[in-house]
Design a protein around this motif. Sequence first.
Motif, PDB file in Angstrom:
ATOM      1  N   GLN A 157       0.818  -1.223   0.000  1.00  0.00           N
ATOM      2  CA  GLN A 157       0.000   0.000   0.000  1.00  0.00           C
ATOM      3  C   GLN A 157       0.849   1.269   0.000  1.00  0.00           C
ATOM      4  OE1 GLN A 157      -2.566  -0.756   3.421  1.00  0.00           O
ATOM      5  NE2 GLN A 157      -4.222  -1.423   2.052  1.00  0.00           N
ATOM      6  N   MET A 158       1.703   1.349  -1.005  1.00  0.00           N
ATOM      7  CA  MET A 158       2.503   2.553  -1.240  1.00  0.00           C
ATOM      8  C   MET A 158       2.075   3.166  -2.570  1.00  0.00           C
ATOM      9  SD  MET A 158       4.641   2.856   1.311  1.00  0.00           S
ATOM     10  CE  MET A 158       6.019   3.802   0.749  1.00  0.00           C
ATOM     11  N   ALA A 159       2.086   4.515  -2.649  1.00  0.00           N
ATOM     12  CA  ALA A 159       1.723   5.235  -3.873  1.00  0.00           C
ATOM     13  C   ALA A 159       2.842   6.200  -4.241  1.00  0.00           C
ATOM     14  CB  ALA A 159       0.406   5.998  -3.677  1.00  0.00           C
ATOM     15  N   LYS A 160       3.074   6.312  -5.528  1.00  0.00           N
ATOM     16  CA  LYS A 160       4.159   7.164  -6.012  1.00  0.00           C
ATOM     17  C   LYS A 160       3.592   8.492  -6.516  1.00  0.00           C
ATOM     18  CE  LYS A 160       7.918   7.362  -9.389  1.00  0.00           C
ATOM     19  NZ  LYS A 160       8.581   6.681 -10.515  1.00  0.00           N
ATOM     20  N   CYS A 161       4.205   9.627  -6.068  1.00  0.00           N
ATOM     21  CA  CYS A 161       3.794  10.972  -6.488  1.00  0.00           C
ATOM     22  C   CYS A 161       4.205  11.204  -7.930  1.00  0.00           C
ATOM     23  CB  CYS A 161       4.423  12.022  -5.582  1.00  0.00           C
ATOM     24  SG  CYS A 161       4.072  13.731  -6.080  1.00  0.00           S
ATOM     25  N   HIS A 162       3.284  11.695  -8.749  1.00  0.00           N
ATOM     26  CA  HIS A 162       3.566  11.953 -10.160  1.00  0.00           C
ATOM     27  C   HIS A 162       4.592  13.053 -10.376  1.00  0.00           C
ATOM     28  CE1 HIS A 162      -0.594  10.213 -11.556  1.00  0.00           C
ATOM     29  NE2 HIS A 162       0.212   9.307 -11.020  1.00  0.00           N
ATOM     30  N   TYR A 163       4.830  13.925  -9.379  1.00  0.00           N
ATOM     31  CA  TYR A 163       5.655  15.119  -9.567  1.00  0.00           C
ATOM     32  C   TYR A 163       7.075  14.949  -9.023  1.00  0.00           C
ATOM     33  CZ  TYR A 163       0.854  16.664 -10.158  1.00  0.00           C
ATOM     34  OH  TYR A 163      -0.451  16.758 -10.545  1.00  0.00           O
ATOM     35  N   CYS A 164       7.160  14.457  -7.798  1.00  0.00           N
ATOM     36  CA  CYS A 164       8.488  14.342  -7.207  1.00  0.00           C
ATOM     37  C   CYS A 164       8.987  12.892  -7.127  1.00  0.00           C
ATOM     38  CB  CYS A 164       8.500  14.958  -5.813  1.00  0.00           C
ATOM     39  SG  CYS A 164       7.432  14.130  -4.624  1.00  0.00           S
ATOM     40  N   GLY A 165       8.095  11.894  -7.367  1.00  0.00           N
ATOM     41  CA  GLY A 165       8.494  10.487  -7.365  1.00  0.00           C
ATOM     42  C   GLY A 165       8.597   9.859  -5.997  1.00  0.00           C
ATOM     43  N   ASN A 166       8.289  10.553  -4.942  1.00  0.00           N
ATOM     44  CA  ASN A 166       8.357   9.988  -3.601  1.00  0.00           C
ATOM     45  C   ASN A 166       7.195   9.034  -3.342  1.00  0.00           C
ATOM     46  OD1 ASN A 166      10.704  11.372  -2.960  1.00  0.00           O
ATOM     47  ND2 ASN A 166       9.576  13.153  -2.183  1.00  0.00           N
ATOM     48  N   LEU A 167       7.438   8.101  -2.424  1.00  0.00           N
ATOM     49  CA  LEU A 167       6.438   7.091  -2.081  1.00  0.00           C
ATOM     50  C   LEU A 167       5.707   7.483  -0.806  1.00  0.00           C
ATOM     51  CD1 LEU A 167       8.463   3.834  -2.819  1.00  0.00           C
ATOM     52  CD2 LEU A 167       6.927   5.072  -4.324  1.00  0.00           C
ATOM     53  N   ILE A 168       4.386   7.335  -0.831  1.00  0.00           N
ATOM     54  CA  ILE A 168       3.551   7.719   0.299  1.00  0.00           C
ATOM     55  C   ILE A 168       2.711   6.514   0.712  1.00  0.00           C
ATOM     56  CG2 ILE A 168       1.780   9.325   1.129  1.00  0.00           C
ATOM     57  CD1 ILE A 168       4.426  10.646   0.421  1.00  0.00           C
ATOM     58  N   LYS A 169       2.598   6.270   2.012  1.00  0.00           N
ATOM     59  CA  LYS A 169       1.800   5.182   2.548  1.00  0.00           C
ATOM     60  C   LYS A 169       0.341   5.609   2.611  1.00  0.00           C
ATOM     61  CE  LYS A 169       1.593   1.132   4.823  1.00  0.00           C
ATOM     62  NZ  LYS A 169       2.103  -0.135   4.310  1.00  0.00           N
ATOM     63  N   PHE A 170      -0.575   4.799   2.018  1.00  0.00           N
ATOM     64  CA  PHE A 170      -1.978   5.166   2.034  1.00  0.00           C
ATOM     65  C   PHE A 170      -2.839   4.160   2.789  1.00  0.00           C
ATOM     66  CE2 PHE A 170      -1.250   2.688  -1.805  1.00  0.00           C
ATOM     67  CZ  PHE A 170      -2.271   1.758  -1.811  1.00  0.00           C
ATOM     68  N   LYS A 171      -2.220   3.423   3.713  1.00  0.00           N
ATOM     69  CA  LYS A 171      -2.947   2.383   4.439  1.00  0.00           C
ATOM     70  C   LYS A 171      -4.124   2.957   5.204  1.00  0.00           C
ATOM     71  CE  LYS A 171      -2.300  -1.118   8.009  1.00  0.00           C
ATOM     72  NZ  LYS A 171      -1.343  -1.767   8.940  1.00  0.00           N
ATOM     73  N   ASP A 172      -3.934   4.130   5.841  1.00  0.00           N
ATOM     74  CA  ASP A 172      -4.985   4.716   6.664  1.00  0.00           C
ATOM     75  C   ASP A 172      -5.853   5.718   5.914  1.00  0.00           C
ATOM     76  OD1 ASP A 172      -4.117   3.312   8.921  1.00  0.00           O
ATOM     77  OD2 ASP A 172      -2.542   4.795   9.267  1.00  0.00           O
ATOM     78  N   GLY A 173      -5.776   5.735   4.585  1.00  0.00           N
ATOM     79  CA  GLY A 173      -6.573   6.654   3.786  1.00  0.00           C
ATOM     80  C   GLY A 173      -5.692   7.594   2.976  1.00  0.00           C
ATOM     81  N   THR A 174      -6.317   8.519   2.262  1.00  0.00           N
ATOM     82  CA  THR A 174      -5.580   9.413   1.354  1.00  0.00           C
ATOM     83  C   THR A 174      -5.262  10.769   1.971  1.00  0.00           C
ATOM     84  OG1 THR A 174      -7.673  10.221   0.427  1.00  0.00           O
ATOM     85  CG2 THR A 174      -6.634   8.324  -0.669  1.00  0.00           C
ATOM     86  N   ASN A 175      -5.526  10.924   3.261  1.00  0.00           N
ATOM     87  CA  ASN A 175      -5.249  12.210   3.891  1.00  0.00           C
ATOM     88  C   ASN A 175      -3.768  12.575   3.818  1.00  0.00           C
ATOM     89  OD1 ASN A 175      -7.906  12.622   4.525  1.00  0.00           O
ATOM     90  ND2 ASN A 175      -7.741  11.805   6.599  1.00  0.00           N
ATOM     91  N   VAL A 176      -2.926  11.545   4.029  1.00  0.00           N
ATOM     92  CA  VAL A 176      -1.485  11.791   3.991  1.00  0.00           C
ATOM     93  C   VAL A 176      -1.040  12.177   2.587  1.00  0.00           C
ATOM     94  CG1 VAL A 176       0.790  10.782   4.409  1.00  0.00           C
ATOM     95  CG2 VAL A 176      -1.122  10.205   5.895  1.00  0.00           C
ATOM     96  N   MET A 177      -1.676  11.563   1.585  1.00  0.00           N
ATOM     97  CA  MET A 177      -1.355  11.891   0.195  1.00  0.00           C
ATOM     98  C   MET A 177      -1.759  13.341  -0.126  1.00  0.00           C
ATOM     99  SD  MET A 177      -2.765   8.272  -1.274  1.00  0.00           S
ATOM    100  CE  MET A 177      -2.727   8.730  -2.980  1.00  0.00           C
ATOM    101  N   THR A 178      -2.928  13.739   0.358  1.00  0.00           N
ATOM    102  CA  THR A 178      -3.397  15.110   0.134  1.00  0.00           C
ATOM    103  C   THR A 178      -2.469  16.123   0.793  1.00  0.00           C
ATOM    104  OG1 THR A 178      -5.675  14.319   0.064  1.00  0.00           O
ATOM    105  CG2 THR A 178      -5.342  16.673   0.413  1.00  0.00           C
TER     106      THR A 178
END
Length: 385
Positions: free
Chosen positions: A58-79
């Motif tokens: 459950q990792m997602a890659k940012c389209h702009y900077c390429g960093n990986l973000i954990k989205f296990k607890d929802g998309t708040n962290v991604m936002t």
Amino acid sequence: MSSIGDYVDSPSMENEEHIATTSVALSGEAISTHLPPSKHKIGSQAWNHFTEVPNSGQMAKCHYCGNLIKFKDGTNVMTMHLKRCKEHPDNQQHKRQKASSSTKPTKEELGVVSSPHSMFDQEACRLELVKMFVGAELPFRFMENMFFRNFVNVLQPQFDIPSRATLSITVDNAPSNNVGNKFMKKLMNARNCLLLNGEYTHMRCCAHILSLIVNEGLKYEDISITRIRKAVKYVRSSPSRLARFKGCVEREKISYKGLICLDVETRWNSTYLMLVMVVIYKKAFDLLEIVDAKYVKELSKAKGPRVPLSKDMDFANTVLPFLRIFYDATMRISGSSYVTSNIYMKEIFAIGRKIQLLSEHNDASIKSMGISMKSKYDKYWGNVD
């Protein structure tokens, strides 16, 4: 190589910046940015900016900077990451706007004083309007500009814009006007509506005083100016005489194209312009005296002035540079499309110095003219207090 667990964001996102410092590649797997849409995209707009990394826990890659973000607890962290992402286009535009706004001077830096009045105050607005016109050296006729009045009316419809002619009373130099001015000054002082007790209510016209000074000096050489005036009047009295004079101009090969002008005796500046032209066409007048017998006869009538003498022309040639100073000063202080009050002192002190030099001239006639001018100058401006 760091493990994926090292880059998992905490729910509070307090240490999210460390994710942006390192790009992570999964061991033995290439990260593709062209994967099928994730089911999470349906529920959040954040997935428009991230791509889920398969087999990454459950990792997602940012389209702009390429960093990986954990989205296990929802998309708040991604936002939250999108708001902080340095490569996000919206954030770059925000930085540019912030930088441009930071260069904009503040009201304090511009010297703008905030009004303590919350309600409209006619007198306060009028005072600030006067300060603006004086400080920016704007002509008072700008108050009548249609675009300026429309602008002020939009800002404050209640403000009554004063006219440049508001309480503008112009009088001549008659002694009776002094009595009227004293009465008006006394009346307005009783109503407490004058500054400095009305000390500067009656202001003399600078251009008018200059005219009085020049006329005072020229009257001592009136005979020379009279002879020159009569000669010009003869030439301009008929088309045939003017044509004869033009013939003399051509024979003397004078290339100046302007015509001689007859002055108005009550306006010294027109007398100055006449003398300028006569000096230019001096040789043509000398030739006219030879070829036109009627010219000599008419100007030599009994009790009348003769043709201009050599000393008359010499006087005009000597006095013209000095009269030019008065003429130029009169033109500058009589302007209507720009402020003239700021050059008042400079002009009158410069003229006072020239008059002093004229009163010390070696030529007796020029010296007497200078002394006469100085007497009139001192009457109005001699006392510096």
